[in-house]
Design a protein around this motif. Sequence first.
Motif, PDB file in Angstrom:
ATOM      1  N   GLU A 110     -15.261   8.735 -32.137  1.00 31.16           N
ATOM      2  CA  GLU A 110     -16.006   9.362 -30.647  1.00 31.16           C
ATOM      3  C   GLU A 110     -16.397   8.430 -29.743  1.00 31.16           C
ATOM      4  O   GLU A 110     -15.959   8.850 -28.421  1.00 31.16           O
ATOM      5  CB  GLU A 110     -17.655   9.918 -31.403  1.00 31.16           C
ATOM      6  N   ALA A 111     -16.960   6.583 -30.078  1.00 30.99           N
ATOM      7  CA  ALA A 111     -16.544   6.121 -28.394  1.00 30.99           C
ATOM      8  C   ALA A 111     -15.531   5.500 -28.653  1.00 30.99           C
ATOM      9  O   ALA A 111     -15.599   5.336 -26.823  1.00 30.99           O
ATOM     10  CB  ALA A 111     -17.807   4.703 -29.454  1.00 30.99           C
ATOM     11  N   ILE A 112     -14.642   5.532 -28.779  1.00 33.28           N
ATOM     12  CA  ILE A 112     -13.311   4.809 -28.768  1.00 33.28           C
ATOM     13  C   ILE A 112     -12.460   5.828 -27.238  1.00 33.28           C
ATOM     14  O   ILE A 112     -12.678   5.699 -26.704  1.00 33.28           O
ATOM     15  CB  ILE A 112     -11.743   5.091 -29.526  1.00 33.28           C
ATOM     16  N   LYS A 113     -12.998   7.230 -27.852  1.00 31.33           N
ATOM     17  CA  LYS A 113     -12.799   8.762 -26.921  1.00 31.33           C
ATOM     18  C   LYS A 113     -13.459   8.887 -25.594  1.00 31.33           C
ATOM     19  O   LYS A 113     -12.642   8.516 -24.630  1.00 31.33           O
ATOM     20  CB  LYS A 113     -12.878  10.148 -27.468  1.00 31.33           C
ATOM     21  N   GLU A 114     -14.876   8.528 -25.769  1.00 28.29           N
ATOM     22  CA  GLU A 114     -15.086   8.219 -24.405  1.00 28.29           C
ATOM     23  C   GLU A 114     -14.841   6.623 -23.943  1.00 28.29           C
ATOM     24  O   GLU A 114     -14.559   7.042 -22.012  1.00 28.29           O
ATOM     25  CB  GLU A 114     -17.264   7.723 -24.927  1.00 28.29           C
ATOM     26  N   PHE A 115     -14.311   5.613 -24.721  1.00 33.44           N
ATOM     27  CA  PHE A 115     -14.004   4.337 -23.627  1.00 33.44           C
ATOM     28  C   PHE A 115     -12.852   4.995 -22.964  1.00 33.44           C
ATOM     29  O   PHE A 115     -12.427   4.057 -21.926  1.00 33.44           O
ATOM     30  CB  PHE A 115     -13.834   3.241 -24.393  1.00 33.44           C
ATOM     31  N   GLN A 116     -12.214   5.252 -24.189  1.00 34.94           N
ATOM     32  CA  GLN A 116     -10.255   5.450 -22.921  1.00 34.94           C
ATOM     33  C   GLN A 116     -10.427   6.986 -21.974  1.00 34.94           C
ATOM     34  O   GLN A 116      -9.446   6.909 -21.140  1.00 34.94           O
ATOM     35  CB  GLN A 116      -9.405   6.293 -23.632  1.00 34.94           C
ATOM     36  N   GLU A 117     -11.588   7.842 -22.391  1.00 33.87           N
ATOM     37  CA  GLU A 117     -12.161   8.505 -20.707  1.00 33.87           C
ATOM     38  C   GLU A 117     -11.902   7.579 -20.102  1.00 33.87           C
ATOM     39  O   GLU A 117     -11.317   8.393 -18.277  1.00 33.87           O
ATOM     40  CB  GLU A 117     -12.740   9.258 -20.990  1.00 33.87           C
ATOM     41  N   LYS A 118     -12.701   6.790 -19.359  1.00 32.42           N
ATOM     42  CA  LYS A 118     -13.074   5.343 -18.544  1.00 32.42           C
ATOM     43  C   LYS A 118     -11.534   4.968 -18.278  1.00 32.42           C
ATOM     44  O   LYS A 118     -11.533   4.567 -16.610  1.00 32.42           O
ATOM     45  CB  LYS A 118     -13.703   5.206 -18.654  1.00 32.42           C
ATOM     46  N   TYR A 119     -11.166   4.431 -19.146  1.00 31.12           N
ATOM     47  CA  TYR A 119     -10.173   3.227 -19.662  1.00 31.12           C
ATOM     48  C   TYR A 119      -9.028   4.009 -20.177  1.00 31.12           C
ATOM     49  O   TYR A 119      -8.506   3.053 -20.860  1.00 31.12           O
ATOM     50  CB  TYR A 119     -10.200   2.053 -19.890  1.00 31.12           C
ATOM     51  N   PRO A 120      -7.938   4.622 -19.772  1.00 33.38           N
ATOM     52  CA  PRO A 120      -6.678   5.424 -20.221  1.00 33.38           C
ATOM     53  C   PRO A 120      -5.806   4.445 -20.736  1.00 33.38           C
ATOM     54  O   PRO A 120      -5.392   4.443 -22.322  1.00 33.38           O
ATOM     55  CB  PRO A 120      -6.449   6.269 -19.137  1.00 33.38           C
ATOM     56  N   HIS A 121      -5.746   3.564 -20.138  1.00 28.45           N
ATOM     57  CA  HIS A 121      -4.835   1.730 -20.930  1.00 28.45           C
ATOM     58  C   HIS A 121      -5.232   1.651 -21.396  1.00 28.45           C
ATOM     59  O   HIS A 121      -4.016   0.270 -22.120  1.00 28.45           O
ATOM     60  CB  HIS A 121      -4.557   1.355 -19.681  1.00 28.45           C
ATOM     61  N   MET A 122      -6.232   1.518 -21.987  1.00 23.06           N
ATOM     62  CA  MET A 122      -7.072   0.607 -23.388  1.00 23.06           C
ATOM     63  C   MET A 122      -6.552   1.299 -24.453  1.00 23.06           C
ATOM     64  O   MET A 122      -6.858   2.243 -24.515  1.00 23.06           O
ATOM     65  CB  MET A 122      -8.133   0.108 -22.956  1.00 23.06           C
ATOM     66  N   LYS A 123      -6.186   0.504 -25.540  1.00 29.27           N
ATOM     67  CA  LYS A 123      -6.019   1.033 -26.691  1.00 29.27           C
ATOM     68  C   LYS A 123      -6.827   0.315 -27.646  1.00 29.27           C
ATOM     69  O   LYS A 123      -7.527  -1.175 -27.003  1.00 29.27           O
ATOM     70  CB  LYS A 123      -4.560   0.629 -27.629  1.00 29.27           C
ATOM     71  N   VAL A 124      -7.680   0.634 -28.476  1.00 34.11           N
ATOM     72  CA  VAL A 124      -8.649   0.375 -29.779  1.00 34.11           C
ATOM     73  C   VAL A 124      -8.298   0.426 -30.336  1.00 34.11           C
ATOM     74  O   VAL A 124      -8.663   1.886 -31.245  1.00 34.11           O
ATOM     75  CB  VAL A 124     -10.344   0.749 -29.098  1.00 34.11           C
ATOM     76  N   ASN A 125      -8.021  -0.607 -31.748  1.00 35.56           N
ATOM     77  CA  ASN A 125      -8.239  -0.818 -32.856  1.00 35.56           C
ATOM     78  C   ASN A 125      -9.169  -1.371 -34.236  1.00 35.56           C
ATOM     79  O   ASN A 125      -9.901  -1.954 -33.316  1.00 35.56           O
ATOM     80  CB  ASN A 125      -6.656  -1.097 -33.391  1.00 35.56           C
ATOM     81  N   TYR A 126      -9.798  -0.541 -34.985  1.00 30.27           N
ATOM     82  CA  TYR A 126     -10.482  -1.369 -35.784  1.00 30.27           C
ATOM     83  C   TYR A 126     -10.258  -1.318 -37.087  1.00 30.27           C
ATOM     84  O   TYR A 126      -9.606  -1.031 -37.773  1.00 30.27           O
ATOM     85  CB  TYR A 126     -12.312  -0.187 -36.266  1.00 30.27           C
ATOM     86  N   VAL A 127     -10.791  -3.207 -37.633  1.00 26.52           N
ATOM     87  CA  VAL A 127     -10.527  -3.210 -38.452  1.00 26.52           C
ATOM     88  C   VAL A 127     -11.151  -2.153 -39.858  1.00 26.52           C
ATOM     89  O   VAL A 127     -12.147  -2.285 -40.373  1.00 26.52           O
ATOM     90  CB  VAL A 127     -10.491  -5.084 -39.404  1.00 26.52           C
ATOM     91  N   THR A 128     -10.745  -2.009 -41.105  1.00 30.19           N
ATOM     92  CA  THR A 128     -11.541  -1.038 -42.123  1.00 30.19           C
ATOM     93  C   THR A 128     -11.335  -1.960 -43.705  1.00 30.19           C
ATOM     94  O   THR A 128     -10.308  -2.436 -43.647  1.00 30.19           O
ATOM     95  CB  THR A 128     -11.368   0.359 -41.802  1.00 30.19           C
ATOM     96  N   GLY A 129     -12.834  -1.285 -44.247  1.00 34.06           N
ATOM     97  CA  GLY A 129     -11.984  -1.813 -45.374  1.00 34.06           C
ATOM     98  C   GLY A 129     -12.422  -2.622 -46.332  1.00 34.06           C
ATOM     99  O   GLY A 129     -12.863  -2.856 -47.117  1.00 34.06           O
TER     100      GLY A 129
END
Length: 437
Positions: free
Chosen positions: A58-77
């Motif tokens: 949800e935070a990534i969605k909120e961030f990308q609404e402001k900065y649509p050119h940005m991609k966000v990946n998270y390391v998991t596991g």
Amino acid sequence: MKKIKPRHYLILLIFLNALVILFSITMRYRHQDTLTIGIFTGSNWDVPGTEYYRLFDEAIKEFQEKYPHMKVNYVTGIPVGDYSEWLAGEILQGREPDIYFVLPEDLPNLAKTGALENLSAIIYNDGSFDSDIFYESAYKQGEKDGIQYALPFECNPRMMFVNKTLLKKENIAMPSNQWKWDDFYEICQKVVKDTNGDGTMDQYGCTDYTWLDAVYANGAKPFSEDGKNSFFNEEKVVKAVSFVRELHQLHNKNEKQSNAFDLGKMVFRPLSFSEYRTYMPYPWHIKKYSQFQWNCVPMPAGPNGQNVSVMETLMLGMNSRTNNRKMVWEFMKILTTSPSIQTYIYKDTAGASPLRDVTCSKEVIELLNEDTPGDSNINMFLLDDVMENSVAPEQFAGYETALQYANSYIYPRLDNEEELNLAMFQLKNELRKILEK
């Protein structure tokens, strides 16, 4: 074979250099368009049921609404128990995420080695950022030597849980939110007894109330902020340890049942908010604490202190080697200051939000009340008061070693009548060797 003229060498060299520069620029901008986050699986508070993925999505969605050119990946596991080691390995190899969790015990070393970005200048130059929206203790846990290195993300305050059913049985009123050590001791004294006359104690006053709880409640602290000194010979600390010894000896030195509180045979037990969150809802409530009604109050105040509690905070830090400080900072702000995102702390984790307005919001109060069976509940305004008046444990390299030594020194002395002033003076001298390393 035809020779290449020097002029052609120069042209070829310029061409190759241009390709290298173009490749570097391309990779740089490609990297600047992508942020990485390092998160762990499980809970830092050692309780089941925590999930961060929906919050981050949800935070990534909120961030990308402001900065649509940005991609966000998270390391998991990465299991929470392996996270510190994993992060250290990533830093050594120069591939740490742009944003990562900062555990309280890791902050000193991460700051000292330069792995964390100094946020103080960024905060000073950002007129939209207001640190007053956070509980003060939570915010200060991201500070080291006057520099802000991390922002608070999730908190876990410590509170006193009370067996209301046992108090009612003994005709004892619930303690007030301003109760003191004398009240604490008096209630324990009335409750501790052999109820069936078989010569064995089977009803208890308290467990897990530590000398550290008592030290903070008496307006003192065990170590200096820089970890170079300890204060065990000071009067407030000696009084705190003495009080814990009195509580311990109420039980005639008999070994308390480890599960006495769970079984409804003990009136007081300090627990963390994460334990409250975990064991109140079904089905966990059925497995623990289902035989009695219970509630929470602040920790009791010592004669020289207040009703303060220890609160641990999980933080977020910025990689000091990131190529995109501006975007990393903007995303960190969403994760830590967005009310809609921080509300997921109460929906998907066992912790508490460091934001005052979120913790006291109608939505959160209703959410937590839904999980509360019967008359067992926590007044959310009490939670606000506890977090407002909380203290953070000192954090310095070697803190855990020093604390373990103090524990091994103090707890055996709770069973005897050794003169504590001398014992605490000797402890201070012993700790000097550890703290000076």
